[in-house]
Scaffold this motif. Structure first.
Motif, PDB file in Angstrom:
ATOM      1  N   ARG A  42      49.361  32.100  42.159  1.00 34.66           N
ATOM      2  CA  ARG A  42      49.596  33.473  41.729  1.00 34.66           C
ATOM      3  C   ARG A  42      50.871  34.001  42.395  1.00 34.66           C
ATOM      4  O   ARG A  42      51.439  33.358  43.275  1.00 34.66           O
ATOM      5  CB  ARG A  42      48.396  34.359  42.086  1.00 34.66           C
ATOM      6  N   TRP A  43      51.292  35.192  41.983  1.00 31.23           N
ATOM      7  CA  TRP A  43      52.594  35.682  42.424  1.00 31.23           C
ATOM      8  C   TRP A  43      52.616  36.161  43.876  1.00 31.23           C
ATOM      9  O   TRP A  43      53.687  36.407  44.420  1.00 31.23           O
ATOM     10  CB  TRP A  43      53.108  36.772  41.489  1.00 31.23           C
ATOM     11  N   ASP A  44      51.451  36.275  44.515  1.00 29.82           N
ATOM     12  CA  ASP A  44      51.411  36.657  45.922  1.00 29.82           C
ATOM     13  C   ASP A  44      51.031  35.479  46.820  1.00 29.82           C
ATOM     14  O   ASP A  44      50.615  35.671  47.963  1.00 29.82           O
ATOM     15  CB  ASP A  44      50.422  37.808  46.139  1.00 29.82           C
TER      16      ASP A  44
ATOM     17  N   GLY B 158      53.911  40.983  49.901  1.00 27.18           N
ATOM     18  CA  GLY B 158      54.790  41.126  48.743  1.00 27.18           C
ATOM     19  C   GLY B 158      54.417  40.160  47.650  1.00 27.18           C
ATOM     20  O   GLY B 158      53.498  39.347  47.769  1.00 27.18           O
ATOM     21  N   VAL B 159      55.172  40.248  46.528  1.00 34.86           N
ATOM     22  CA  VAL B 159      54.961  39.391  45.363  1.00 34.86           C
ATOM     23  C   VAL B 159      56.306  38.812  44.959  1.00 34.86           C
ATOM     24  O   VAL B 159      57.366  39.378  45.240  1.00 34.86           O
ATOM     25  CB  VAL B 159      54.329  40.170  44.189  1.00 34.86           C
ATOM     26  N   VAL B 160      56.251  37.646  44.319  1.00 38.00           N
ATOM     27  CA  VAL B 160      57.458  36.937  43.906  1.00 38.00           C
ATOM     28  C   VAL B 160      57.734  37.256  42.436  1.00 38.00           C
ATOM     29  O   VAL B 160      56.836  37.235  41.592  1.00 38.00           O
ATOM     30  CB  VAL B 160      57.287  35.421  44.107  1.00 38.00           C
ATOM     31  N   ILE B 161      59.008  37.546  42.131  1.00 36.65           N
ATOM     32  CA  ILE B 161      59.441  37.899  40.774  1.00 36.65           C
ATOM     33  C   ILE B 161      60.685  37.088  40.436  1.00 36.65           C
ATOM     34  O   ILE B 161      61.556  36.869  41.287  1.00 36.65           O
ATOM     35  CB  ILE B 161      59.731  39.413  40.668  1.00 36.65           C
TER      36      ILE B 161
ATOM     37  N   ALA C 280      52.760  32.851  36.263  1.00 36.62           N
ATOM     38  CA  ALA C 280      52.376  33.371  37.571  1.00 36.62           C
ATOM     39  C   ALA C 280      53.361  34.423  38.058  1.00 36.62           C
ATOM     40  O   ALA C 280      52.962  35.445  38.630  1.00 36.62           O
ATOM     41  CB  ALA C 280      52.276  32.224  38.574  1.00 36.62           C
ATOM     42  N   HIS C 281      54.651  34.191  37.830  1.00 33.51           N
ATOM     43  CA  HIS C 281      55.684  35.135  38.267  1.00 33.51           C
ATOM     44  C   HIS C 281      56.275  35.834  37.050  1.00 33.51           C
ATOM     45  O   HIS C 281      56.721  35.156  36.115  1.00 33.51           O
ATOM     46  CB  HIS C 281      56.786  34.404  39.034  1.00 33.51           C
TER      47      HIS C 281
END
Length: 832
Positions: free
Chosen positions: A163-165, A230-233, A300-301
């Motif tokens: 997932r993005w985190d 944080g999260v990845v974009i 996911a991102h």
């Protein structure tokens, strides 16, 4: 509350040694402990959750999960052993599924209703491996492949397993077995070229190629800094490049590094609550259809596109917005170099609008006023249309909208994704206009999708409970053929003389023939198991012939015939005798399980004796709960005395001398000597004038009282010459024994007393100072023949030489010579 999951490589190659003298697995364990110490310096580490996964199959590879405590984590970490294959793909999938196990229950992913950066569960996976080839049951792989099949419900809603985190970092150990002469290169730690590196980069992490302990510590300090919420974009440029600024270099044509960046945006928690707070989601990459029975899988991102056309940032009072800082990257560096903090670049998500491929802007990228970072502002969807309407509502209409304003607002709602309605309603409530949106407006998900998501949530809860219950169970060893040594002269229990190549063996020993090829020695492989290719093969018990399938009758018949005809070498038995008593080394200490299954033992004949705990390990181990230990290592059962212990020999307490205690075994008591009794007649007759029969206890009590009267109530003083024997306190030899039994009994008691004397004398030798009076006092009480005493004295001299007691050695040698001379004179007198 960040989750820190350690993925430890437990393949057999982790047993290789480094020039430091430790194995790779030992270095990995030490790296985990060092990381935890470094992380513990941060006050924010109180909410950390640690997990541990190795390369075993599910669920045995999960050593510490959601429910395990910190103590369990440390215990499982220390108990890791390197044995197996390098199945990193399967183990990575296990780690991701463990992290995603509870996301559908909590609804943190918010499928089909936008991505909320403030709904996150940051997790960092730290993989420690040696970077060798990827091996599995199917062979050696060149690339890392994660299994597609997974028992996790709802995994089809996301294309990737992560997932993005969630980010993956790898520490690839490259420490050589021999110390390098060349100096270590200074600077940063380079990434590794192992197959795990691309996986790290995809998740937003990286790999480290570790060549020394110093580089390992440097990597651990860097990883501690990577623990961010944080999260990845994915940021990608759309449209033309921005025009160059004045006094700036002309941009090169072609793709640049800042055109596409895969970086983190920091989601800061609220200082008051410690939980991130937000208002607006990032739109989905599809327009929700109320008639669609399923949801399209998302990446996911999120892929966020930014336009390089300068626009003016828009912010209105009372309209909330979200602000996230970007991780330093080539994109942030390029924006900061332009030095334009008053302009922004709009951001889009493709296919988020109903009639546009690029979609409408949902925010913008803007440099901070101090030009030290770049922020992502998340606004309402298509904010260039909504914000002016809300500004007019506040300033012009004073929260009394006209018909024309309502028409414009309804036209905007048609272009906004339906899942923004909830966030917009909350924002209007904050502004003071809660009645602009009707309560019956739908969110855009069909009934079948909502039902499917609820069903997935229930299945995830069941899978979570099932996996949690399986964590901690030991793996059942695979069935195999045990290599067993049958003994005898040659291989297979056949003597060398009966072998067909016996003459060839003799000729090879004399050198007349070439040596035969080396054969395997079954003794070297004792305890090994040969794996079965067909794991469904089960051992047959030969009890009921009707249990054998029809297709296996011929094979079973041949096996039975072979077993019957080979009874000369091995008798026909249902179970091998070695198998009855063979226990794996890892299970040899599990005696508690054995005790639970064992029958209840009989009670002790003498309940006053110390109770033995068990017969595993040391069979002489006693229960020390009810024992008291004094200065001479003597133990006595009963409640311990809470008063002070007398300090020193003959020291008395303020209220009088210490109370004398009976010993449970024949230990020393100074000053009690006796002559070995002779064999009494068969019918004892009174020989004295006064005859009185005493029991054993009465005789002992009377002797103790006589000793105390002779010495004024103090401790007894030894008397007699060197030939005097030491009297045993607890047990006198029985009076009615045969001469042989009596002699044996006296020899046993003599050995016990001499052993206890040796212990006391050794303690006196080890004491500092030159107070040797007590040593010679004890030496005068040695029992046994002259040869026994001389050997005893020689051993005491050796013990004194160990501690370099030169004065004591001289005195002991003089004492030895004196005993020897006196014994010689006594022998001369006896001969005369």
């Amino acid at each position: 509350m960040p989750v820190l999951l350690f993925l430890i490589d437990t393949s057999a190659s982790m047993n290789q040694r480094t020039h430091l003298g430790t194995s790779y697995l030992d270095i990995a364990k030490g790296a985990v402990e060092t990381f935890m110490k470094l992380r513990g310096r941060d006050p924010a580490s109180r909410g950390d959750r640690y997990m541990l996964v190795n390369y075993e199959d599910v669920p045995f590879g999960i050593k510490a999960g959601w429910k395990e405590s910190h103590a369990t984590f440390m215990t499982e970490l220390r108990n890791l052993q390197a044995a197996g294959l390098t199945s990193i793909g399967t183990s990575l999938r296990t780690a991701f599924d463990l992290l995603n196990l509870n996301r559908l229950v909590t609804g943190i992913d918010n499928y089909g209703q936008g991505r909320n950066p403030f709904f996150l569960e940051p997790a960092i996976i730290i993989a420690i491996t040696d970077g060798n080839k990827l091996t599995s049951g199917g062979g050696v792989q060149d690339e890392l492949h994660l299994p597609l099949n997974t028992p996790l419900p709802g995994s089809e809603l996301t294309k990737e397993p992560f997932r993005w985190d969630q980010r993956l970092f790898a520490l690839v150990l490259r420490i050589a077995g021999n110390a390098s002469v060349e100096p270590e290169p200074l600077g940063g730690v380079p990434p590794d070229d192992s197959p795990i590196t691309p996986m790290c980069e995809v998740t937003g992490g990286r790999s480290y190629s570790v060549f020394s302990q110093r580089m390992l510590n440097q990597c651990l300090e860097s990883l501690v800094q990577k623990i961010q919420s944080g999260v990845v974009i994915n940021f990608e440029k759309t449209g033309p490049d921005p025009p160059p600024l004045e006094d700036a270099e002309v941009l090169k044509s072609g793709p640049q590094t800042w055109h596409c960046c895969h970086k983190l945006i920091y989601v800061r928690p609220n200082p008051k609550t410690g939980v991130p707070i937000g208002h607006w989601p990032i739109p989905e990459a599809f327009w929700p259809d109320q008639n669609s029975p399923t949801l399209p899988p998302r990446s996911a991102h999120p892929h966020v596109r930014f336009s390089c056309l300068d626009s003016e940032p828009m912010v209105i009072d009372k309209v909330p917005f979200d602000k996230y800082e970007l991780e330093p990257s080539p994109l942030t560096q390029f924006i900061l170099e332009r030095k334009s903090p008053h302009t922004c670049w709009q951001v889009f998500v493709c296919n988020s609008a109903k009639y546009s491929d690029l979609g409408q802007p949902f925010g913008y990228l803007k440099a901070s006023t101090a030009l030290n970072c770049v922020n992502l502002f998340v606004m309402p969807y298509n904010y260039p249309v909504l914000l002016p309407l809300l500004d007019d509502l506040i300033k012009v209409h004073k929260f009394k909208p006209t018909i024309k304003w309502r028409q414009s607002f309804e036209n905007y709602l048609k272009t906004m994704p339906p899942y923004y309605i909830g966030s917009l309603r909350k924002a209007l409530r904050i502004m003071g206009a809660p009645n602009l949106l009707a309560d019956n407006m739908e969110y855009g998900l069909s009934y079948s999708v909502v039902t499917y998501l609820k069903k997935l949530s229930q299945q995830s809860k069941m899978e979570y409970d099932r996996l949690i219950a399986l964590i901690g169970k030991k793996q059942v060893p695979e069935a195999g053929i045990k290599v067993r040594w049958r003994g005898g002269g040659g291989l297979g229990g056949v003597s060398l003389a009966q072998r067909r190549d016996f003459i060839h063996q003799l000729l090879s020993l004399s050198g007349e023939a070439p040596p035969p090829p080396t054969e395997l020695n079954p003794k070297e492989f004792q305890g090994f198991q040969l794996a079965l290719l067909n794991k469904d093969l089960k051992p047959q018990s030969f009890r009921n012939p009707y249990d054998i399938p029809r297709s296996h009758l011929l094979d079973q018949l041949s096996r039975m015939r072979r077993n019957l005809l080979n009874t000369g070498v091995c008798s026909l038995r249902g179970q091998d005798s070695d198998q009855l008593h063979s226990v794996p080394i890892a299970q040899m200490g599990n005696y508690q399980d054995f005790l639970k299954a064992a029958p209840q033992p009989l009670r002790d004949a003498d309940p006053e004796q110390p109770k033995r705990l068990h017969t595993f390990g040391n069979p002489f181990k006693l229960d020390k709960k009810g024992m008291m230990i004094d200065e001479a290592d003597e133990f006595v059962t009963g409640p311990q005395n809470k008063g002070k212990r007398p300090g020193g020999d003959g020291g008395n307490m303020a209220g009088g001398g210490p109370k004398r205690r009976r010993c449970m075994s024949p230990l020393l008591r100074l000053g009690r000597a006796y002559t070995p009794p002779v064999t009494p007649p068969a019918s004892p007759r009174p020989t004295g004038k006064h005859t009185h029969t005493h029991t054993h206890e009465e005789e002992q009590q009377q002797a103790e009282e006589e000793d105390e009267e002779e010495n004024g109530g103090g401790p007894a003083v030894p008397f007699g010459d060197e030939g005097a024997e030491l009297m045993l306190v607890d047990q006198l030899p029985p009076r009615y024994l045969s001469p042989t039994a009596l002699k044996k009994h006296i020899a046993m008691e003599t050995t016990k007393v001499n052993n206890e004397l040796r212990t006391l004398i050794t303690k006196e030798i080890r004491r500092p100072g030159r107070h040797y009076e007590r040593i010679f006092l004890l030496l005068k009480q040695i029992q046994g023949t002259l040869e026994t005493r001389l050997i005893f004295l020689q051993n005491i001299i050796k013990e004194a030489a160990r501690f370099k007691k030169r004065v004591l050695i001289e005195q002991l040698e003089n004492f030895l010579e004196e005993i020897h001379n006196r014994s010689m004179s006594l022998n001369h007198v006896d001969s005369l």
